[in-house]
Design a protein around this motif. Structure first.
Motif, PDB file in Angstrom:
ATOM      1  N   GLN A 104       0.828  -1.209   0.000  1.00 22.16           N
ATOM      2  CA  GLN A 104       0.000   0.000   0.000  1.00 22.16           C
ATOM      3  C   GLN A 104       0.863   1.259   0.000  1.00 22.16           C
ATOM      4  OE1 GLN A 104      -3.056  -0.641  -0.363  1.00 22.16           O
ATOM      5  NE2 GLN A 104      -4.450   0.804   0.593  1.00 22.16           N
ATOM      6  N   GLU A 107       0.297   4.912  -1.703  1.00 22.97           N
ATOM      7  CA  GLU A 107      -1.122   5.215  -1.924  1.00 22.97           C
ATOM      8  C   GLU A 107      -1.923   4.804  -0.691  1.00 22.97           C
ATOM      9  OE1 GLU A 107      -1.877   3.226  -5.605  1.00 22.97           O
ATOM     10  OE2 GLU A 107      -1.451   1.235  -4.814  1.00 22.97           O
ATOM     11  N   ASN A 192     -12.684  -5.423  -4.403  1.00 21.34           N
ATOM     12  CA  ASN A 192     -12.932  -4.022  -4.046  1.00 21.34           C
ATOM     13  C   ASN A 192     -12.509  -3.694  -2.622  1.00 21.34           C
ATOM     14  OD1 ASN A 192     -14.427  -2.781  -6.446  1.00 21.34           O
ATOM     15  ND2 ASN A 192     -15.589  -4.651  -6.119  1.00 21.34           N
ATOM     16  N   ASP A 195      -9.226  -1.798  -2.488  1.00 23.67           N
ATOM     17  CA  ASP A 195      -9.306  -0.348  -2.686  1.00 23.67           C
ATOM     18  C   ASP A 195      -9.871   0.350  -1.455  1.00 23.67           C
ATOM     19  OD1 ASP A 195      -8.357  -0.725  -5.200  1.00 23.67           O
ATOM     20  OD2 ASP A 195     -10.256  -0.388  -6.232  1.00 23.67           O
ATOM     21  N   SER A 204      -3.707  -6.665  -2.844  1.00 23.24           N
ATOM     22  CA  SER A 204      -3.962  -7.565  -3.968  1.00 23.24           C
ATOM     23  C   SER A 204      -2.922  -8.673  -4.004  1.00 23.24           C
ATOM     24  CB  SER A 204      -3.933  -6.769  -5.279  1.00 23.24           C
ATOM     25  OG  SER A 204      -3.968  -7.630  -6.389  1.00 23.24           O
ATOM     26  N   LEU A 245      -7.456  -0.963 -12.243  1.00 27.04           N
ATOM     27  CA  LEU A 245      -8.249  -0.398 -11.151  1.00 27.04           C
ATOM     28  C   LEU A 245      -9.472   0.300 -11.736  1.00 27.04           C
ATOM     29  CD1 LEU A 245      -5.447   1.209  -8.944  1.00 27.04           C
ATOM     30  CD2 LEU A 245      -6.617  -0.961  -8.563  1.00 27.04           C
ATOM     31  N   GLU A 255     -17.789   3.179  -8.308  1.00 31.83           N
ATOM     32  CA  GLU A 255     -16.326   3.068  -8.198  1.00 31.83           C
ATOM     33  C   GLU A 255     -15.899   1.615  -7.986  1.00 31.83           C
ATOM     34  OE1 GLU A 255     -14.785   4.034  -3.875  1.00 31.83           O
ATOM     35  OE2 GLU A 255     -16.187   5.596  -4.489  1.00 31.83           O
ATOM     36  N   ARG A 262     -10.477  -6.888 -12.603  1.00 32.90           N
ATOM     37  CA  ARG A 262      -9.237  -6.521 -11.934  1.00 32.90           C
ATOM     38  C   ARG A 262      -8.085  -7.469 -12.248  1.00 32.90           C
ATOM     39  NH1 ARG A 262      -9.559  -3.133  -7.495  1.00 32.90           N
ATOM     40  NH2 ARG A 262     -11.645  -2.411  -6.971  1.00 32.90           N
TER      41      ARG A 262
END
Length: 668
Positions: A104, A107, A192, A195, A204, A245, A255, A262
């Motif tokens: 991560q 981000e 999801n 995210d 992921s 994404l 979203e 993915r």
């Protein structure tokens, strides 16, 4: 509408808005971890503290506090600053602070907000707690020691995905987030949560340790794994696509993106066609482009007007248009895109369109599903049905019973029910203000006319509302139909005409035994079923390797950009057709992609600009008798096309989540 003051700025917000939303309306940034616009309010991270007067002399959680008249909200006072620093210090007490090895990193909400709102040091000296890793399946990797218990993943699984398989166990400091019995999460939307996770607790699994976000080139594109037209961002490095994404588009996918969207990307690197092949003595052998073109030109000379083209499910409109012009140059009209053999009336595009629009599904009050497993055929339309149910909608269905993640009244598995709905459904539609019918591909052959008759009987089409919807599953379907790439009787008409030269444009689901007497040319990107049946293979580009126009199931025209180059000698499909046309003496009238797109727009004006195409409601007169049982067309959600079948991740998902195969996890 309440009026309040935020840091001296007066704002007016809709009734029911929270103080956090009022602060954002005033242009103030409010830090948060647990709050998310599309999920219910939890109020458990306390990062969004603000000072509110009149009220108790203490900071309050703005995400759970309703906005009211005459409130004076402070987001920058000393009290608020100290409170946020204290909350951040508590959140970091047990966090491992392993940013250098965390996927991560770069981000991460926790990184960003600890810099912006945290203290420069911690007063905590005790040992940090550790939490054992949880198994959530082949998509989601867990490092639960990083978890800050924001419960976003729990709320998403319950409220959006509809699969209550993620939850919390134990209490207080011992609380842990886990999947049910530590088994794989079976939702097709599970990716999801990666995210949504504001820290590195859920990342992921296929993308683990691959790249940092600042290394990646970001390209705006459109997903082709289904007909929804999910807006995506392709992240690539060099010539490889590393991840996909979702982008926010309120009208299409909000979203979210499903797991196939993915994680099919590793399939773009396997089983690729990167050289032309020509069949000699029954075997496919490598050839040059000139040799491949020469073999096709010889076949074309003896074909006359017996030339046909069949396009696959992942194709862009430009390639479809170029193929149509090439076939027409031979004087042929043998064009088809429904490669599995489906045949239905295409004389009225409104009669085969998702007229309510995807976003409009949320406002329906009675919904009838006819021959569609919505959860697999269009997962992001399924999430809209769930939202409609929360607003009070009733859902009825005709077809084999399956788990759609919400309460459904199953009427039976007989399309004859369209002629006479059971009383409960008939009564619900009688009182409905916004009734809706969704007809799946499994019901189109024997139920299209009956569904259209039902649309008239139930008054589905009225002022400002069209409740008749056909649900397509192929990204290329609506674009192909708009371009007239369809025969009246489907592929059966083409087989009956016995073509001598047939172009298969990424078509892998065709019954190739019916084309045994034809010279078959396969233009595509993967060595799948179509390549095995070909006499000549011309390596093309996948959707990520070319610019293209795609039309989703509601008739929305969208553009996709090129992210990477095709491998080896592979070329973009339209350039192959243009070069081949010259060799065959049927030169196509465009020399650049811009000229091709302009020619396509000149023929079909709706494809000239992005946005929702408009189709007049003029349904054809069809046999109104529905008969036969429904058999859902998708047997395995994760292996529906050539890219997915080449993807190790999708193969693992299929084996584990669909077929129940056990995978041993290595001890660490």
């Amino acid at each position: 509408m309440p009026k309040l003051t935020v840091d001296g700025i007066e704002v007016e917000v809709p009734a029911g808005a929270t103080v956090l939303q009022a602060c954002e309306a005033a242009g103030k940034e409010i830090p948060r971890f647990c709050y998310h616009e599309r999920l219910s309010i939890a109020g458990n991270c306390r990062m969004c503290l603000v000072e509110v007067k009149p009220g108790p002399p203490k900071p309050q959680a703005s995400c759970a506090l309703p906005a009211a008249d005459n409130q004076d909200v402070r987001t920058d006072s000393a009290m608020v600053k100290a409170a946020r620093e204290g909350v951040m210090e508590f959140l970091l007490i047990n966090h491992p602070l392993d940013c250098p090895i965390c996927d991560q990193g770069g981000e991460c909400d926790l990184q960003d907000q600890s810099v912006a709102y945290g203290r420069g040091h911690s007063r905590y000296t005790e040992n940090k707690r550790a939490v054992t890793e949880k198994y959530m399946g082949p998509i989601v990797k867990t490092v639960m020691t990083r978890c800050i218990q924001c419960t976003r993943c729990v709320r998403f699984a319950e409220e959006v995905a509809g699969v209550e398989e993620i939850g919390a166990i134990y209490r207080g400091e011992n609380m842990q987030i886990t999947s049910y019995l530590e088994q794989a999460v079976t939702s097709e939307l599970s990716g999801n949560v990666v995210d949504l996770c504001p820290v590195g607790a859920l990342t992921s699994k296929p993308y683990a340790f691959e790249a940092r976000p600042w290394e990646l080139r970001k390209t705006l594109a459109i997903d082709v794994m289904d007909a929804v037209g999910t807006n995506i961002r392709i992240d690539s490095r060099g010539r490889g696509v590393l991840r996909v994404l979702p982008r926010i588009n309120e009208d299409v996918n909000e979203e979210w993106a499903h797991d196939k969207t993915r994680h099919h990307v590793d399939g773009l690197s396997f089983r690729r066609l990167d050289k032309p092949y020509v069949r000699k003595d029954g075997k496919l052998v490598e050839a040059t482009w000139d040799e491949a073109f020469a073999a096709i030109a010889v076949a074309a000379k003896g074909a006359g007007d017996k030339v046909a083209a069949i396009h696959g499910d992942l194709l862009d409109c430009e390639t479809i248009f170029a193929a149509k012009k090439l076939v027409q140059s031979f004087g042929s009209t043998m064009l088809e895109g429904r490669q599995t053999g489906m045949a239905y009336d295409t004389s009225s595009l409104a009669a085969v369109n998702f007229n309510t629009t995807i976003a409009g599904v949320e406002t329906a009050d009675v919904i009838l599903l006819v021959g569609t497993n919505l959860r697999w055929e269009a997962p992001l339309v399924n999430t809209r049905v769930r939202k409609a149910i929360k607003r009070g909608a009733k859902v009825f269905a005709i077809g084999p019973e399956t788990d759609l993640t919400y309460k459904t009244t199953w009427l039976g598995n007989d399309l004859g029910l369209l002629g006479k709905l059971p009383q409960a459904a008939a009564d619900a539609f009688k009182d409905a203000k916004r009734p809706m019918v969704i007809v799946g591909g499994a019901a189109l052959k024997n139920g299209h006319g009956a569904a259209l008759a039902l649309a008239k009987q139930l008054d589905l089409v009225r002022e400002g509302w069209n409740g008749f919807n056909v649900l397509h599953m192929a990204a290329s379907r609506m674009g192909g139909l708009m371009l007239g790439f369809a025969s009246k009787g489907g592929i059966a008409d083409i087989v009956a005409a016995q073509p001598k030269l047939t172009f298969f444009l990424g078509a892998d689901e065709v019954d190739f035994s019916a084309f045994a007497n034809s010279f078959n040319v396969y233009i595509g990107h993967h060595g799948d079923k179509g390549a095995h049946a070909a006499d000549v293979i011309l390596p093309g580009a996948s959707y990520a390797e070319k610019h293209g126009t795609y039309v989703n199931l509601e008739g929305r025209v969208q553009r996709s950009e090129k992210a990477v180059s095709a491998p080896g000698d592979a070329r973009e499909d339209w350039t192959i057709l243009r070069a081949l046309s010259e060799v065959m003496g049927k030169t196509l009238p465009f020399d650049s992609f811009g000229e091709l797109r302009a020619a396509m727009a000149a023929e079909v004006s709706a494809l000239g600009s992005e946005g929702l195409a408009s189709f007049d409601w003029n349904p054809p007169a069809l046999d109104a008798k529905g008969e036969g049982e429904v058999a859902y067309p998708i047997a395995d959600f994760y292996l529906t096309n050539a890219i997915c079948r080449a993807s190790p991740t999708m193969q693992r998902c299929s084996a584990e989540l669909i077929h129940g195969q056990d995978f041993a996890e290595a001890a660490e």
